[in-house]
Every structure is written in C-alpha cells, then in structure tokens.
Design a protein around this motif. Structure first.
Motif, PDB file in Angstrom:
ATOM      1  N   UNK A  49      74.722  56.135  53.424  1.00  0.00           N
ATOM      2  CA  UNK A  49      75.265  57.468  53.185  1.00  0.00           C
ATOM      3  C   UNK A  49      75.464  57.672  51.698  1.00  0.00           C
ATOM      4  N   UNK A  50      74.576  58.378  51.073  1.00  0.00           N
ATOM      5  CA  UNK A  50      74.633  58.554  49.619  1.00  0.00           C
ATOM      6  C   UNK A  50      75.237  59.893  49.210  1.00  0.00           C
ATOM      7  N   UNK A  51      75.857  60.584  50.138  1.00  0.00           N
ATOM      8  CA  UNK A  51      76.504  61.836  49.801  1.00  0.00           C
ATOM      9  C   UNK A  51      77.917  61.627  49.285  1.00  0.00           C
ATOM     10  N   UNK A  52      78.638  62.732  48.996  1.00  0.00           N
ATOM     11  CA  UNK A  52      80.020  62.615  48.534  1.00  0.00           C
ATOM     12  C   UNK A  52      80.891  61.930  49.578  1.00  0.00           C
ATOM     13  N   UNK A  53      81.820  61.111  49.130  1.00  0.00           N
ATOM     14  CA  UNK A  53      82.707  60.400  50.029  1.00  0.00           C
ATOM     15  C   UNK A  53      84.122  60.919  49.927  1.00  0.00           C
ATOM     16  N   UNK A  54      85.008  60.355  50.732  1.00  0.00           N
ATOM     17  CA  UNK A  54      86.410  60.750  50.766  1.00  0.00           C
ATOM     18  C   UNK A  54      87.206  59.890  49.807  1.00  0.00           C
ATOM     19  N   UNK A  55      87.998  60.539  48.947  1.00  0.00           N
ATOM     20  CA  UNK A  55      88.895  59.828  48.028  1.00  0.00           C
ATOM     21  C   UNK A  55      88.168  58.827  47.139  1.00  0.00           C
ATOM     22  N   UNK A  56      86.986  59.197  46.658  1.00  0.00           N
ATOM     23  CA  UNK A  56      86.256  58.307  45.758  1.00  0.00           C
ATOM     24  C   UNK A  56      85.457  57.240  46.452  1.00  0.00           C
ATOM     25  N   UNK A  57      85.416  57.269  47.801  1.00  0.00           N
ATOM     26  CA  UNK A  57      84.628  56.288  48.544  1.00  0.00           C
ATOM     27  C   UNK A  57      83.184  56.764  48.625  1.00  0.00           C
ATOM     28  N   UNK A  58      82.505  56.759  47.479  1.00  0.00           N
ATOM     29  CA  UNK A  58      81.113  57.181  47.453  1.00  0.00           C
ATOM     30  C   UNK A  58      80.328  56.261  46.524  1.00  0.00           C
ATOM     31  N   UNK A  59      79.035  56.471  46.454  1.00  0.00           N
ATOM     32  CA  UNK A  59      78.182  55.595  45.654  1.00  0.00           C
ATOM     33  C   UNK A  59      78.525  55.667  44.175  1.00  0.00           C
ATOM     34  N   UNK A  60      78.926  56.860  43.705  1.00  0.00           N
ATOM     35  CA  UNK A  60      79.301  56.978  42.295  1.00  0.00           C
ATOM     36  C   UNK A  60      80.538  56.126  42.000  1.00  0.00           C
ATOM     37  N   UNK A  61      81.512  56.160  42.906  1.00  0.00           N
ATOM     38  CA  UNK A  61      82.705  55.334  42.742  1.00  0.00           C
ATOM     39  C   UNK A  61      82.376  53.854  42.810  1.00  0.00           C
ATOM     40  N   UNK A  62      81.445  53.516  43.696  1.00  0.00           N
ATOM     41  CA  UNK A  62      81.040  52.122  43.811  1.00  0.00           C
ATOM     42  C   UNK A  62      80.377  51.637  42.531  1.00  0.00           C
ATOM     43  N   UNK A  63      79.515  52.451  41.960  1.00  0.00           N
ATOM     44  CA  UNK A  63      78.830  52.055  40.728  1.00  0.00           C
ATOM     45  C   UNK A  63      79.811  51.948  39.560  1.00  0.00           C
ATOM     46  N   UNK A  85      84.687  43.958  47.918  1.00  0.00           N
ATOM     47  CA  UNK A  85      85.572  43.995  46.752  1.00  0.00           C
ATOM     48  C   UNK A  85      85.870  45.424  46.319  1.00  0.00           C
ATOM     49  N   UNK A  86      84.884  46.288  46.413  1.00  0.00           N
ATOM     50  CA  UNK A  86      85.101  47.706  46.122  1.00  0.00           C
ATOM     51  C   UNK A  86      86.124  48.282  47.091  1.00  0.00           C
ATOM     52  N   UNK A  87      85.972  47.929  48.367  1.00  0.00           N
ATOM     53  CA  UNK A  87      86.879  48.431  49.397  1.00  0.00           C
ATOM     54  C   UNK A  87      88.284  47.891  49.188  1.00  0.00           C
ATOM     55  N   UNK A  88      88.386  46.586  48.870  1.00  0.00           N
ATOM     56  CA  UNK A  88      89.695  46.013  48.571  1.00  0.00           C
ATOM     57  C   UNK A  88      90.359  46.768  47.433  1.00  0.00           C
ATOM     58  N   UNK A  89      89.646  46.973  46.339  1.00  0.00           N
ATOM     59  CA  UNK A  89      90.219  47.663  45.178  1.00  0.00           C
ATOM     60  C   UNK A  89      90.630  49.081  45.535  1.00  0.00           C
ATOM     61  N   UNK A  90      89.806  49.756  46.328  1.00  0.00           N
ATOM     62  CA  UNK A  90      90.110  51.139  46.714  1.00  0.00           C
ATOM     63  C   UNK A  90      91.420  51.193  47.505  1.00  0.00           C
ATOM     64  N   UNK A  91      91.571  50.306  48.487  1.00  0.00           N
ATOM     65  CA  UNK A  91      92.789  50.324  49.298  1.00  0.00           C
ATOM     66  C   UNK A  91      93.994  49.837  48.505  1.00  0.00           C
ATOM     67  N   UNK A  92      93.794  48.842  47.632  1.00  0.00           N
ATOM     68  CA  UNK A  92      94.928  48.344  46.840  1.00  0.00           C
ATOM     69  C   UNK A  92      95.437  49.418  45.877  1.00  0.00           C
ATOM     70  N   UNK A  93      94.527  50.117  45.227  1.00  0.00           N
ATOM     71  CA  UNK A  93      94.951  51.154  44.288  1.00  0.00           C
ATOM     72  C   UNK A  93      95.645  52.301  45.015  1.00  0.00           C
ATOM     73  N   UNK A  94      95.182  52.623  46.220  1.00  0.00           N
ATOM     74  CA  UNK A  94      95.864  53.645  47.019  1.00  0.00           C
ATOM     75  C   UNK A  94      97.271  53.177  47.374  1.00  0.00           C
ATOM     76  N   UNK A  95      97.398  51.900  47.700  1.00  0.00           N
ATOM     77  CA  UNK A  95      98.713  51.345  48.014  1.00  0.00           C
ATOM     78  C   UNK A  95      99.610  51.339  46.780  1.00  0.00           C
TER      79      UNK A  95
END
Length: 495
Positions: A114-128, A189-199
């Motif tokens: 899924x290379x479209x826009x994601x929710x709360x920065x969960x997209x390919x641009x955020x991953x890169x 690791x991207x997912x971990x960072x995303x959830x940790x920063x939200x927390x």
C-alpha cells in the motif's frame, strides 16, 4: 569547558514509578491501551516520571541489559491491536491462533504493497524518513537479525566465516536472497518507533515524562559488536579477550561475571566516541531522562580475563572518564543524564560524577547498616539526587523488610517511627520526604507485594524479568493514596 547538565528536571521535586513495559498486561502487545492505562494511573496519582529498564530486543533469558542492539526497540512491545486502525491487520485475524511473527509479517507485506497516504504518518514517506534518520544503525541491525534467523544459531560466532567476518560479497548475496525478511525487520522498528512516539506524546499531554536506561556495556551477541568489532577487546575470531563484571559486593559475595565484551576505549577516542554519541542520540529521541547503568565503569571498570572467568580474578582498569563525558556534553549540552552509582563506589567515581553535576542514586533499603555516614540513610541525601525504595535488582520492600534480622528490623522501625504494621508505606513515605529531587518507587512496592513479585535477582538466570502487573491486585484507593503523598511532600511540579 562546560561541566554541567543544565536541565530543569532536577530543579523541582517529582515522584516517579519504576515499571518495565514487559510487566504490563496485554494480549497483543503493550504500547497501546495497556500503556495508556498505566500513564493515566500515573497522571491521576500525581506521578510525573515513568522509569523503565532498557527497551531493546532481548535474548532468550529476557534480560533487558543483554540486548541484541543498543539502538533498536523490542518488537514484542508493539501492540498488534493498534494496527487494526490502520488496516494493516483485521480484528478477526487477531482472534485466530496465528503466531505473532506471522501477523507482523502480514502487516509488513500489506504496508509495503500500500503506497498511498497512511494514517498518522504510517506511510511509505514516513518509513523512508525513519530509515534515513536511523541509517547509522538500522541497516546493520536488520542484517544481523535476518542472518540470525536464517542461521538459527546461538550467536554470530557460529555463523559461516564469510558472514561472521562480514565479507562484502557474502553479505550482498544474503541481502539479495532475503529482501522480504530484511524489509519486515526494518518495518518492525519503524512500527515500534511510531507507537513509542505516540505513547510519549500521550504521556507528555498528561505531564508524565519517560525515563530510560542505558546499560554501559552491550551483549556480545549483538548487532553492535558484530558490526563494530574494532571498537571492542575481541580477537580475530570474534572471541572476547576480556569481559565485564564486578567484584564481590552487596548483591553477590562472589562477584558477578557479566560476560559482556569490553570497549577498546582508545579506538573509541580516536573516532571521537562517535559510536557512543550515536547511542545517546537514539536514546534521547525516545526518553526525556536517561540513566547510565554502572556509571562507575566510566571511571574504572572490572576487567575479567576470558581464560580465568571467575570474577575474583578480575582487576580494575581506568575508564575514559572526563574525556568521554566532555565529548558527550559538547555534542549534547543539555543531555539529561543520571549516574547509577551503586555498588563499590570510590571517591574518584563520585568526583567524576560531581564534576559534571550528574544526579546520583540512593536506595532506602541500603541505608540501614548502622553507619551514621551511610549515604543511603535519609538524613544524608542530597537535593539533586534520586531516591528509590528499591531498584529492579532488589527484593520488593515488603520482601526485604520481612527478611531482615530482628536487630535491623528494630533499627528500621525506630528510624522511621513505625511498628512495621503498614509496610512498605513507611519506607515509601520516607523516600517522598527525602530532600532528593526525584523519588521513585517500583510499582510492586506501591502494591505492597512480597518477594514473589521480585523482578530480578542478580547473579541468577532463572525466574527473572517475568513479573506481571495485575490491576486486580491494586487497592481501589491506591491512586488517591499516592496523590495525597505527592501533595503532602510537594512532589507535583507546579507550572
């Protein structure tokens, strides 16, 4: 030369709770509703600091002080139920008996497709962006973990020589044949960072700060040693020539053999301590306050020859001291560091700590040996330091009190003005009464639990790191009782 850690965290009185995230209940991970509930409990209690242990991925022994990486987050923390909001997993998939690693692989594949826009920065641009910001460690970590999975070996010393010694052609061939595996590990690791920063944002909104922990040494079986052998005292085959430990002390009458490879501090200094500065940078990105475990190792460390592994055969070796800390504060002038200064602490260690105005630690349980000069005794505390009822390496305060001999128990009762009937609250109250700017209590102590709730026993390798918080065991008025204590001893920071 600036020798100060100019941070306002120590200029006001605060209360904190020590609880490692693995102790939180959660069927699908802890960095979602479970951690938010705990933060709400802290905020309702007037507690403004949540202290954890190191949060990296662990080995089978589960010790957070022997991580696979000095930078990575533990993917076991990831709350898979949070992924249903982003469409990466479905509710019915969580209810099936699918192994956790397969669900993460499925989420990674869907994220990749899924290379479209994601929710709360969960997209390919955020991953890169994440990969680019963390390229100084992430690539080596993903490669290390991927090889480790494929080899299914007890450590990188057992890998084929070409992979063990990082031959470029062999690594490239491996990457060409394991691209999906490498992507999945990076995505975790991207997912971990995303959830940790939200927390972390959730905590900050409730005026709760996160307090992390850096082990001074790293595990031999780690991406850090495998990828940076030139920075450690190891031989051509990757075997440590000397290892870390401590001589006999309060925790162990025989000393401790940790087994971690020791740094080649000369090689570190020649490179401007870049590896350590990057380590501090990654942790500063995750936490508002950072403890350096075994700070005394920066002044001098206990070196045990590999051929004579008994701790008593070790010897003290000078550490990097001022030169290292000057580099740290030159790079990060406001680095919020705390020095763990427990155990055998010489005057030289304390002088080093005080030159850089680093807060140290006192532990209430250590204060009752009968000496009026004991630094852990309440009347010997100092305002910028931290006071604990006990640490993750201690018995719970209830368990400690129950194990005391009659003479020491009477001394504790007399000093605290109690009969002992309400333990551990007299010790908690004394810690809050301390002049130390930050008072921290393990969650088990607030719950009044005994030795069965101990988190770790140093020098042992079984039944550690597994205690779980059961909210049903918390008294209904616990939050109110803590809040009253916070107010009574003015440990709620005013804004």
């Amino acid at each position: 030369m600036t020798l100060s850690c100019s941070h306002d965290l120590f200029s006001t009185r605060r209360a904190g709770v020590l609880l490692h995230p693995t102790s939180l209940p959660g069927d699908w991970g802890v960095m979602g509703a479970s951690a938010r509930r705990f933060i709400d409990f802290l905020a309702d209690s007037g507690v403004s600091i949540w202290q954890t242990l190191p949060i990296g991925p662990t080995h089978r022994d589960l010790s957070p002080y022997q991580s696979l990486s000095a930078h990575a987050g533990n993917p076991e923390f990831i709350d898979l139920s949070e992924l249903t909001r982003t469409g990466l997993l479905a509710e019915h998939e969580l209810k099936q008996s699918t192994p956790r690693h397969q669900l993460l692989s499925l989420a990674a594949q869907r994220f990749h497709d899924n290379r479209g826009p994601g929710l709360d920065g969960m997209d390919q641009a955020g991953y890169q962006r994440f990969r680019k910001a963390n390229d100084y460690w992430l690539g080596d970590f993903c490669l290390f973990c991927a090889i480790r999975e494929v080899q299914a070996s007890p450590g990188w010393l057992q890998w084929p020589e070409s992979l063990r010694d990082r031959h470029p052609d062999a690594l490239q061939e491996f990457m060409d044949h394991n691209s999906q595996r490498l992507y999945r590990i990076g995505f975790e690791q991207f997912l971990f960072n995303h959830q940790w920063q939200a927390l972390r944002r959730y905590a900050r909104d409730r005026e709760v700060l996160l307090f992390g922990d850096i082990p001074i040494f790293v595990a031999h079986d780690s991406a850090d040693v495998w990828a940076n052998r030139h920075l450690f005292k190891i031989d051509e085959q990757g075997e440590p020539t000397v290892v870390a430990g401590v001589p006999p002390d309060y925790f162990s009458s025989d000393g401790q053999h940790w087994g971690n490879p020791l740094y080649d501090w000369e090689a570190m200094a020649e490179r401007g301590y870049q590896w350590w500065l990057e380590r501090l940078e990654s942790q500063h990105h995750l936490f508002d306050l950072i403890r350096i475990d075994h700070f005394r190792g920066l002044q001098a460390y206990w070196e045990i020859p590999a051929e004579t592994p008994q701790p008593r055969y070790g010897y003290w070796v000078p550490g990097p001291g001022d030169h290292f800390l000057e580099a740290c504060f030159s790079r990060f002038p406001d680095l919020p560091l705390v020095a763990e200064n427990l155990g055998i602490i010489s005057n030289e260690v304390e002088e080093l700590r005080k030159r850089f105005r680093l807060p140290g630690m006192t532990v209430m349980q250590f204060g009752f040996d009968g000496s009026p000069d004991n630094p852990h005794l309440l009347n010997n505390h100092h305002p910028r330091d931290l006071v604990y009822t006990g640490t993750h390496d201690n018995d719970t305060t209830m368990g400690w009190y129950q194990s005391l001999d009659d003479h020491t128990r009477h001394y504790v009762n007399d000093y605290l003005g109690t009969t002992g009937e309400c333990m551990p609250w007299p010790v908690i109250e004394a810690a809050f009464r301390s002049v130390c700017s930050l008072a921290i209590v393990p969650m088990q102590d607030f719950m009044g639990l005994g030795t069965d709730a101990r988190f770790n026993t140093p020098g042992t390798v079984v039944n550690n790191w597994i205690w779980q918080l059961d909210w049903n065991l918390c008294p209904e008025d616990l939050s109110k009782r803590i809040a009253e204590l916070v107010q009574r001893h003015e440990r709620f920071p005013q804004h």
